[in-house]
Write a protein that holds these residues in place. Structure first.
Motif, PDB file in Angstrom:
ATOM      1  N   THR A   7       0.851  -1.191   0.000  1.00  0.00           N
ATOM      2  CA  THR A   7       0.000   0.000   0.000  1.00  0.00           C
ATOM      3  C   THR A   7       0.886   1.239   0.000  1.00  0.00           C
ATOM      4  O   THR A   7       1.718   1.415   0.889  1.00  0.00           O
ATOM      5  N   LYS A  91      -7.285   4.021  -4.699  1.00  0.00           N
ATOM      6  CA  LYS A  91      -8.364   4.587  -3.891  1.00  0.00           C
ATOM      7  C   LYS A  91      -8.060   6.065  -3.755  1.00  0.00           C
ATOM      8  O   LYS A  91      -6.895   6.458  -3.680  1.00  0.00           O
ATOM      9  N   VAL A  93      -8.812   9.574  -1.415  1.00  0.00           N
ATOM     10  CA  VAL A  93      -9.262  10.011  -0.094  1.00  0.00           C
ATOM     11  C   VAL A  93      -9.192  11.528  -0.042  1.00  0.00           C
ATOM     12  O   VAL A  93      -8.155  12.122  -0.354  1.00  0.00           O
ATOM     13  N   GLU A  95      -9.420  14.668   2.525  1.00  0.00           N
ATOM     14  CA  GLU A  95      -9.338  14.993   3.949  1.00  0.00           C
ATOM     15  C   GLU A  95      -9.339  16.503   4.129  1.00  0.00           C
ATOM     16  O   GLU A  95      -8.908  17.236   3.247  1.00  0.00           O
ATOM     17  N   ALA A 105      -2.109  10.367   9.013  1.00  0.00           N
ATOM     18  CA  ALA A 105      -3.305   9.663   9.503  1.00  0.00           C
ATOM     19  C   ALA A 105      -3.838   8.707   8.439  1.00  0.00           C
ATOM     20  O   ALA A 105      -4.240   7.579   8.746  1.00  0.00           O
ATOM     21  N   VAL A 106      -3.844   9.143   7.184  1.00  0.00           N
ATOM     22  CA  VAL A 106      -4.290   8.278   6.083  1.00  0.00           C
ATOM     23  C   VAL A 106      -3.330   7.095   5.935  1.00  0.00           C
ATOM     24  O   VAL A 106      -3.762   5.951   5.765  1.00  0.00           O
ATOM     25  N   LYS A 108      -1.560   5.723   8.214  1.00  0.00           N
ATOM     26  CA  LYS A 108      -1.795   4.800   9.333  1.00  0.00           C
ATOM     27  C   LYS A 108      -3.091   4.013   9.127  1.00  0.00           C
ATOM     28  O   LYS A 108      -3.128   2.793   9.307  1.00  0.00           O
ATOM     29  N   LYS A 109      -4.137   4.709   8.712  1.00  0.00           N
ATOM     30  CA  LYS A 109      -5.450   4.078   8.500  1.00  0.00           C
ATOM     31  C   LYS A 109      -5.369   2.946   7.480  1.00  0.00           C
ATOM     32  O   LYS A 109      -5.975   1.898   7.644  1.00  0.00           O
ATOM     33  N   PHE A 110      -4.608   3.165   6.410  1.00  0.00           N
ATOM     34  CA  PHE A 110      -4.505   2.170   5.335  1.00  0.00           C
ATOM     35  C   PHE A 110      -3.299   1.246   5.510  1.00  0.00           C
ATOM     36  O   PHE A 110      -2.990   0.458   4.636  1.00  0.00           O
ATOM     37  N   ASN A 111      -2.593   1.405   6.646  1.00  0.00           N
ATOM     38  CA  ASN A 111      -1.436   0.560   6.939  1.00  0.00           C
ATOM     39  C   ASN A 111      -0.404   0.629   5.811  1.00  0.00           C
ATOM     40  O   ASN A 111       0.053  -0.394   5.296  1.00  0.00           O
ATOM     41  N   SER A 141       6.839  10.127  10.032  1.00  0.00           N
ATOM     42  CA  SER A 141       6.263   8.893   9.475  1.00  0.00           C
ATOM     43  C   SER A 141       6.868   7.656  10.123  1.00  0.00           C
ATOM     44  O   SER A 141       8.041   7.629  10.471  1.00  0.00           O
TER      45      SER A 141
END
Length: 149
Positions: A7, A91, A93, A95, A105-106, A108-111, A141
């Motif tokens: 990812t 994808k 996103v 924000e 944050a994105v 982290k959310k999507f690993n 990061s």
């Protein structure tokens, strides 16, 4: 040891540097069969602060700015997604917030395994990427960051 990227987060603000970053991210994604997560951050606070000399009647100015920024952000995301080859999963996103923390944050959310971003954004006049977002992201990061010049 082989590093695999599954990812990859790519911040997009419409600047030439972010377009170059996308090209690098696509190339890495194709080789690794990774998905791209393209993120656009609308920094509404900075945009509104540019208008603090303007008399506001009824408080509609900030609402209009927010709507305009969302529309612009979604256009940028759509344009970026069109540039990604069909064989790469992508994808998008949208924000709202401070670009550096929002990108992290994105991620982290999507690993995310990797963040690929341009070294400079559009700057404060556009109100999208303010200051040195890339240096903030690289220093905070938890995954590798590729900064494209």
């Amino acid at each position: 040891m082989t590093v695999e990227y599954k990812t990859i987060v790519v911040p997009a603000d419409g600047s030439e540097n972010s377009k170059r970053a996308l090209q690098h991210a696509v190339s890495i994604a194709e080789r690794n069969k990774a998905q791209l997560v393209v993120v656009h951050v609308a920094n509404i606070v900075s945009a509104i602060s540019n208008f603090d000399q303007t008399p506001i009647s009824g408080g509609y100015v900030s609402e209009q700015i927010a709507e305009d920024m969302e529309e612009t952000g979604k256009e940028i995301l759509n344009d970026v997604v069109k540039e990604v080859p069909a064989d790469v999963t992508v994808k998008s996103v949208f924000e709202v917030g401070s670009p550096g923390p929002a990108v992290l944050a994105v991620a982290k959310k999507f690993n995310a395994d990797l963040i690929v971003m341009g070294s400079r954004g559009l700057g404060p006049l556009k109100g999208l990427f303010m200051g040195s977002v890339s240096s903030y992201v690289t220093s905070h990061s938890t995954c590798p960051v590729l900064v494209v010049k």
